[in-house]
Each structure stands twice: as C-alpha cells, then as structure tokens.
Write an enzyme that holds these catalytic residues in place. Structure first.
Site, short mmCIF file in Angstrom:
data_model
loop_
_atom_site.label_atom_id
_atom_site.label_comp_id
_atom_site.label_asym_id
_atom_site.label_seq_id
_atom_site.Cartn_x
_atom_site.Cartn_y
_atom_site.Cartn_z
N LYS A 77 -6.73 -56.55 46.93
CA LYS A 77 -7.96 -57.09 46.37
C LYS A 77 -8.81 -55.96 45.76
O LYS A 77 -8.68 -54.79 46.14
CB LYS A 77 -8.78 -57.77 47.46
N ARG A 123 -1.68 -69.52 53.38
CA ARG A 123 -0.82 -70.71 53.37
C ARG A 123 0.51 -70.43 54.09
O ARG A 123 1.12 -71.34 54.63
CB ARG A 123 -0.60 -71.17 51.93
#
Length: 495
Positions: free
Chosen positions: A273, A347
């Site tokens: 990130k 996920r």
C-alpha cells in the site's frame, strides 16, 4: 476494557449536588419533575436568552438557579415528541455525557413534558451515556484534557420506574460492554495486538460461559486452509482461527453464525500500500473485533440462542516468504485461487473461515463482517455498510435491525455478470476482479464459499473506523456491527 462511568436509576427527587440535566421537547416546557428542580423558574429565561428551541440533542448550559443545592444545569432538547425513536434516546444520552464532561456527579431528570418515558427509553439514555463516554487514551501520559476520568463519574437517571429501568439497562449495559470491547480491539496498535494476542482476548470470553477453541497454524494446515495461510506466510507472527460458541438456546437448535476478518495489520503484502494513512490498517481486523464484541454481548445478557463466532487472524506483511502475485493456493473447500493482488487478502481469510463454519456447524445462516474494500466507501461513504446476500429474508432482517439501531446497511447487487469477472484461465478463480465493481466482485468471491447456506456479507470499511463523530461515538473505532447483529438475534433468533 476501557473504563466506564457508573450509571444508576432512582425516583424523582430534588438533586442535592453536582450537575443536573433536564430534558425539554421541541417548542415545549419543563416537565413536572424538571420544574421542581428549578424552583425560581429561571430556566425559561435561559432558553429565551440562548434561543434554545428544544431541537433533538441541542444543549444549553447555565449555573444552577438560586435556591438549589447543585452546581450547574444543562438542558437537552428531545426534539419532536412524535418523532422520537430508539436512536433519539441514545443521542439524548450522548448529549448528556458531553454536557457533563467535567462533572463527577450528574443527575439526569428523565421527565419530558407530555411524555411518559418507558423503562426501555430511560435505559437507552443510559446506553447513550455509556457509548459517548468511551475514550481510548490508555497510552497518553497526560489525560487531563478529556475531563474527569470515566471511572470517577456517576450518572443517576431519575425516572418513573427506576427498578424496571435498571433491569432494562442490565441488557443495554451488556451490549455497551460488547461495543467497548470491539472499539478497544480496533483502537489497539498492531505492535501490541497480533493474532496470538487477539486470540487471547477472545479466549477471555470463557469467563462469561463462551466455549472458545483456538486453532493453530499446524491445525489449519491439516484442514487444508491454504487461502488463509497464504496470507499469513509473510509475517513472523503466526495466524490463528478462533471459534467461539455460546449455547444459550435449545440443545438441538442450529446455531446462528458470525464470521469476522481479522487482519491485525495490512501492509498490502508484496502489492504494498502507499505510505499515506497506512497506520489506519491496524483497524483491518474490525470485522473480527465486532464478532468478539457481539459474542461478549450475547453471553453477558444470557441470550436465548445458540451462536457461533469465528474469526481468522493473520498479519499481511511483505517479507521474503510472502505470497506473490501469480501464486495459486488451494482453499479448504478444494477450490483453487490465483493471487492477482496480495492486497486483496481479506477475502482469502474469509474464504476458509466461511467454509469451516459451514461444514463444521451447519448454521441457520452466516453473516460475515469485513473491512473488505475501499470501493464500498466510494459507493456508500461512511453512513451505511454494504450488504450483500443470497437470502432476501436475512437481508430484510438486517436492514430492519440497521434502521432500529442506527447501524445502517444498504443492499448491493450480486449476479452472474459480476461473478464472471473473477474467473481466470489458471485456477478456479482469481482474488480480484479489477477496478470495476470492486466491492461486488469481492462479495461474489465470498459467495463461492457458502453454497446454499443463507449468507450475508457486510463490508464495513466505511463504518467501522474513521467514521465521522456522532452523539454516541467520538472514537476512531466505532464498534459497528455489535448493536446491529445483537438486534438481529434478539428480534428473530431467540426463544
């Protein structure tokens, strides 16, 4: 757990010390008990001078009127009497806590002209006070800027039936404790709260009668949880899967199930990130925190239901052992997943946790919570969580619970046109469908791991942390989901 104020209930009586809070409806006057606390009749003049109209949660403060034994007085508007809701009373309680920031002894005279407050409404004032009083400052060496410490504050709510209000508040207080716990976990820095430490916090629920099992990396490997373990392999901190069971219902009743994403810190992994705001990724376990807070609330109030809470705890780091884009992992379900972006890791954790829950417990339904996508913030901002579901009844019940509690959700679409976006030539699926419909394709991914079990996915990226301050929350972490899911259970799955 963060310190809380003491909240008590009593019959109407003349306050003898501290601060007093009176309630006034929009365009109305003081009630009978409130008028008795203003024997000189000066408060109407204060209203006029301050142009106070009694709008919901509006506040005006003054020195105590002459001839009274207390020190200060605050008047809080209750708004339009015909429009009052459960949320309204929470807001009023929150406004009371804010008005009494620097007071140690506070008397709230819960008397509104033209209204008969129920015990539940009085209890909700107390819950609003509790929620607004939360301050996470354990690491500050100078804490005086936050006023008198919560543990040194006492609120006495005077009402028509204090015994009934006290009983109602016992449940509300259990719920408040669950919210406090969830907020504490999300606010805690990641150098203090890793997967092992988080699991220990969940293990502490055993003192309330919750059965807690903690699966280690070795046990998860035996179960074939390659999706979850792939995320964890870049960190020196070992992952954990925590299974919590509250058995308050009938012995053969199928449980309701809640599954939380618990990425204790998310660098993005190899797909790292940007540095800006990466510190917020200590809160990427807010879904897991909400599940722990919910299980605390259900157990503390002795909910008459069987409930399972499962949280997958990992840290997503970019070291030499980290998962790479292009890797293919095999989930517990046997389905294979091509890793396109290592920052789409939540996920993967949920895929194995959901499958384990479905196979192990055969629940009535599964609701998972996750700070899953930035895309949901683009779509819905900070006022609603995204709701994705394969079951209309469950979706409608969650929506109603959200309206009742103020933890609102908005249903988003699912469909084959979105599902095909996560197909890949190299495996059964890939872990991201690209920029378009990002929150939807993430939900479609999860849907592949629930089969026919009624299921809902709550994307709480915009509501669990960094949300705008409100009358009942001034904390960076909101504890979103605890009150919502407790209401879902209470309204439909108890007894």
């Amino acid at each position: 757990m963060t310190e809380k104020p003491t909240i008590a209930f009593a019959k109407f009586a003349a306050p003898k010390k501290g601060s007093v809070i009176l309630l006034v409806p929009e365009g109305g006057n003081l009630g009978q008990a409130a008028t008795a606390a203003d024997p000189a009749g000066v408060m109407p003049k204060v209203f006029a001078a301050a142009e106070f109209k009694g709008k919901l949660a509006a506040t005006v403060e003054a020195l105590a009127p002459q001839g009274t034994a207390y020190d200060r007085v605050a008047v809080i508007g209750t708004g339009n009497p015909s429009a009052l809701t459960e949320q309204s009373w929470l807001q009023i309680g929150g406004a009371a806590a804010a008005a009494a920031k620097n007071a140690g002894e506070v008397t709230v005279i819960a008397d509104v002209a033209g209204l008969e407050l129920s015990a539940r409404e009085a209890a909700n004032i107390g819950l609003g006070i509790l929620l607004r009083s939360y301050v996470f400052d354990k690491y500050k060496t100078r804490r005086d800027e936050n006023g008198i410490k919560a543990r040194d504050k006492k609120f006495t709510i005077q009402c028509a039936d204090p015994n009934a209000a006290k009983k109602a508040f016992a449940e509300a207080s259990a719920l408040g404790d669950g919210v406090y716990l969830a907020r504490d976990l999300v606010n805690e820095p990641a150098n203090v709260l890793g997967p092992v430490e988080f699991a220990a916090q969940a293990k502490a629920l055993e003192s309330l009668g919750v059965k807690v099992d903690v699966l280690t990396e070795r046990e998860m490997k035996k179960l074939g949880m390659g999706a979850l373990l792939g995320v964890a392999q870049g960190s020196v901190r070992p992952p954990r899967l925590v299974v919590m069971q509250w058995n308050g219902g009938k012995p053969k009743q199928k449980p309701v199930a809640f599954v939380g994403k618990g990425v204790v810190f998310d660098t993005g992994g190899i797909s790292i990130k940007p540095a800006a705001s990466m510190e917020d990724m200590k809160g990427d376990m807010a879904g897991a925190a909400a599940v722990v807070g919910l299980m605390h609330a259900l157990a503390a109030r002795k909910a008459k239901t069987n409930a399972v809470g499962i949280i997958g705890l990992v840290e997503n780091m970019p070291d030499g052992n980290a998962q790479r884009p292009g890797d293919i992992v095999t989930s517990m379900s046997g389905q294979t997943i091509e890793i396109i972006n290592t920052d789409a890791e939540g996920r993967l954790v949920l895929a194995d946790a959901l499958w384990y829950c479905k196979e192990q417990f055969k629940p009535q339904f599964m609701v998972n919570l996750a700070t899953l996508t930035g895309a949901i913030i683009v779509a819905l901002g900070n006022s609603h969580a995204g709701l994705f579901s394969n079951d209309d009844t469950l979706s409608e019940r969650l929506t109603a619970a959200g309206q009742a509690t103020g933890e609102k959700v908005w249903r988003m679409p699912l469909g084959s046109e979105y599902d095909k976006l996560i197909d890949t030539k190299n495996a059964d699926m890939k872990n991201t469908g690209g920029r378009q419909a990002g929150s939807i394709t993430a939900a479609q991914f999860l849907k592949r791991f629930v089969d026919d079990t009624p299921w809902a996915h709550l994307d709480v990226a915009g509501t669990a942390m960094g949300s705008p301050s409100s009358e009942i929350n001034q904390s960076w972490a909101s504890g979103f989901g605890v009150r919502l899911l407790d209401r879902l259970v209470a309204d439909h799955y108890e007894g």
